[in-house]
Design a protein around this motif. Structure first.
Motif, PDB file in Angstrom:
ATOM      1  N   ALA A  60      69.795  32.541 -98.165  1.00  0.00           N
ATOM      2  CA  ALA A  60      70.781  31.688 -97.507  1.00  0.00           C
ATOM      3  C   ALA A  60      72.005  31.580 -98.410  1.00  0.00           C
ATOM      4  CB  ALA A  60      70.202  30.305 -97.228  1.00  0.00           C
ATOM      5  N   GLU A  61      73.189  31.752 -97.846  1.00  0.00           N
ATOM      6  CA  GLU A  61      74.396  31.760 -98.668  1.00  0.00           C
ATOM      7  C   GLU A  61      74.638  30.463 -99.428  1.00  0.00           C
ATOM      8  OE1 GLU A  61      79.136  33.028 -98.472  1.00  0.00           O
ATOM      9  OE2 GLU A  61      77.948  32.955 -96.618  1.00  0.00           O
ATOM     10  N   PRO A  62      74.357  29.269 -98.840  1.00  0.00           N
ATOM     11  CA  PRO A  62      74.592  28.038 -99.616  1.00  0.00           C
ATOM     12  C   PRO A  62      73.808  27.973-100.922  1.00  0.00           C
ATOM     13  CG  PRO A  62      74.361  27.514 -97.291  1.00  0.00           C
ATOM     14  CD  PRO A  62      74.001  28.966 -97.438  1.00  0.00           C
ATOM     15  N   LEU A  63      72.718  28.744-101.021  1.00  0.00           N
ATOM     16  CA  LEU A  63      71.947  28.737-102.262  1.00  0.00           C
ATOM     17  C   LEU A  63      72.719  29.378-103.419  1.00  0.00           C
ATOM     18  CD1 LEU A  63      68.371  29.572-100.947  1.00  0.00           C
ATOM     19  CD2 LEU A  63      69.251  27.365-101.738  1.00  0.00           C
ATOM     20  N   THR A  74      75.029  28.864-108.841  1.00  0.00           N
ATOM     21  CA  THR A  74      76.200  28.564-109.663  1.00  0.00           C
ATOM     22  C   THR A  74      75.909  27.400-110.594  1.00  0.00           C
ATOM     23  OG1 THR A  74      77.724  29.368-107.961  1.00  0.00           O
ATOM     24  CG2 THR A  74      78.623  27.870-109.609  1.00  0.00           C
ATOM     25  N   ALA A  75      75.246  26.365-110.065  1.00  0.00           N
ATOM     26  CA  ALA A  75      74.950  25.177-110.864  1.00  0.00           C
ATOM     27  C   ALA A  75      73.958  25.460-111.981  1.00  0.00           C
ATOM     28  CB  ALA A  75      74.414  24.063-109.960  1.00  0.00           C
ATOM     29  N   GLU A 119      71.776  15.236-112.465  1.00  0.00           N
ATOM     30  CA  GLU A 119      73.080  14.721-112.052  1.00  0.00           C
ATOM     31  C   GLU A 119      74.186  15.751-112.303  1.00  0.00           C
ATOM     32  OE1 GLU A 119      76.107  10.977-113.094  1.00  0.00           O
ATOM     33  OE2 GLU A 119      74.067  11.008-113.902  1.00  0.00           O
ATOM     34  N   ALA A 120      74.130  16.389-113.466  1.00  0.00           N
ATOM     35  CA  ALA A 120      75.163  17.367-113.823  1.00  0.00           C
ATOM     36  C   ALA A 120      75.140  18.571-112.879  1.00  0.00           C
ATOM     37  CB  ALA A 120      74.954  17.829-115.263  1.00  0.00           C
ATOM     38  N   MET A 121      73.946  19.082-112.583  1.00  0.00           N
ATOM     39  CA  MET A 121      73.878  20.283-111.749  1.00  0.00           C
ATOM     40  C   MET A 121      74.172  19.987-110.289  1.00  0.00           C
ATOM     41  SD  MET A 121      71.197  22.919-113.451  1.00  0.00           S
ATOM     42  CE  MET A 121      69.763  21.884-113.544  1.00  0.00           C
ATOM     43  N   ARG A 169      76.930  21.954-108.200  1.00  0.00           N
ATOM     44  CA  ARG A 169      76.632  22.514-106.875  1.00  0.00           C
ATOM     45  C   ARG A 169      77.611  21.989-105.823  1.00  0.00           C
ATOM     46  NH1 ARG A 169      72.529  20.747-103.398  1.00  0.00           N
ATOM     47  NH2 ARG A 169      73.469  18.698-103.802  1.00  0.00           N
ATOM     48  N   ASP A 170      77.865  20.687-105.863  1.00  0.00           N
ATOM     49  CA  ASP A 170      78.770  20.097-104.871  1.00  0.00           C
ATOM     50  C   ASP A 170      80.196  20.607-105.036  1.00  0.00           C
ATOM     51  OD1 ASP A 170      76.583  18.703-103.973  1.00  0.00           O
ATOM     52  OD2 ASP A 170      77.159  16.792-104.884  1.00  0.00           O
ATOM     53  N   ARG A 171      80.619  20.787-106.266  1.00  0.00           N
ATOM     54  CA  ARG A 171      81.978  21.301-106.502  1.00  0.00           C
ATOM     55  C   ARG A 171      82.088  22.748-106.040  1.00  0.00           C
ATOM     56  NH1 ARG A 171      87.029  20.837-105.823  1.00  0.00           N
ATOM     57  NH2 ARG A 171      88.359  21.755-107.452  1.00  0.00           N
TER      58      ARG A 171
END
Length: 268
Positions: free
Chosen positions: A159-162, A167-168, A253-255, A259-261
């Motif tokens: 899945a592309e969102p992964l 990245t995270a 929290e950091a990852m 991921r969100d960014r």
């Protein structure tokens, strides 16, 4: 290596690292054309081996196009590639935050692989996450794997969102490790060590522990236990790091922030 005509768009550090890996693994340099307005220090030694350089996209047909330009350059640099493409030309992109939909909008529907390498690829010790669109065949995946694994292992997701999660973890992950070394060295200096010595100790400890994880069949948790004697010095330190899951919560929290960014950047 695969037998295909390859156009590499972007001869910077990451593009040149991949190219160097291809040549080291036996790719015929005559099969590769690098398109970049300038020739930097990372690229020049590879051109000396017989790789073709062009400042603009040539009007020739290529089997694979690999995009290794910065995301902000994509909209200007990618459309001219149409002159070098056949209907089945595969596109492999390592441009962070650039979705497959964005690439298809520029180059039309075709096999497209979105990949996320990390900076240890510069020394052949990276790892890359990859996702292919619906047009990507098993042969396409095999060819993309052959190219990307020149800098380290390749892991495919379905899945592309992964890719944002990759990245995270591994894309941004080297920076976490570098910061760990910074913090270890700073703490060592605060304990009275010479600052340069503390930094050497931190660098080699982080690098050695990483190499041990790669070579060992044990999980990191077991390797940690192997180092930790009950009521010893390591246990005292881990009680601080692991108490109330302090480090685990901070990394989570950091990852999630990374991921969100990454997802935000992909949306433009």
């Amino acid at each position: 290596m695969i037998d295909a005509r390859i156009l590499l768009l972007g001869g910077g550090n990451m593009g040149s690292a991949l190219l160097g890996g291809w040549l080291d693994n036996g790719l015929d340099p005559a099969k590769v054309t690098v398109v970049d307005p300038a020739v930097g220090p990372a690229l020049q030694p590879l051109l000396n081996k017989g790789v073709t350089h062009r400042s603009v996209v040539p009007d020739e047909a290529f089997d694979i196009v690999l995009l290794a330009v910065k995301p902000q350059m994509m909209s200007a640099a990618v459309p001219p590639l149409k002159a070098a493409m056949q209907p089945d030309t595969m596109v492999v992109s390592i441009a962070a935050g650039t979705t497959i939909a964005a690439i298809e909008a520029l180059l039309g529907e075709r096999p497209v692989v979105r990949a996320m390498p990390n900076t240890p690829a510069l020394i052949g010790r990276g790892i890359t996450g990859a996702y292919g669109n619906a047009s990507t065949s098993a042969d396409n995946r095999a060819a993309a794997t052959s190219l990307l694994e020149a800098s380290g292992p390749v892991e495919w997701v379905d899945a592309e969102p992964l890719i944002d999660a990759i990245t995270a973890v591994s894309g941004s992950g080297p920076a976490y490790v570098f910061h760990l070394a910074e913090c270890m060295a700073k703490a060592g200096a605060a304990l009275g060590l010479d600052a340069d010595l503390a930094m050497r100790l931190a660098r080699h400890t982080v690098a050695g522990a990483g190499e041990l994880m790669i070579r060992s069949d044990d999980e990191p948790a077991q390797l940690r236990k192997n180092v930790t004697s009950p009521n010893g010095t390591t246990q005292a330190a881990l009680d601080v790091l692991m108490g109330e899951e302090r480090l685990a919560r901070l990394m989570d929290e950091a990852m999630r922030a990374a991921r969100d960014r990454a997802a935000q950047l992909a949306k433009g």
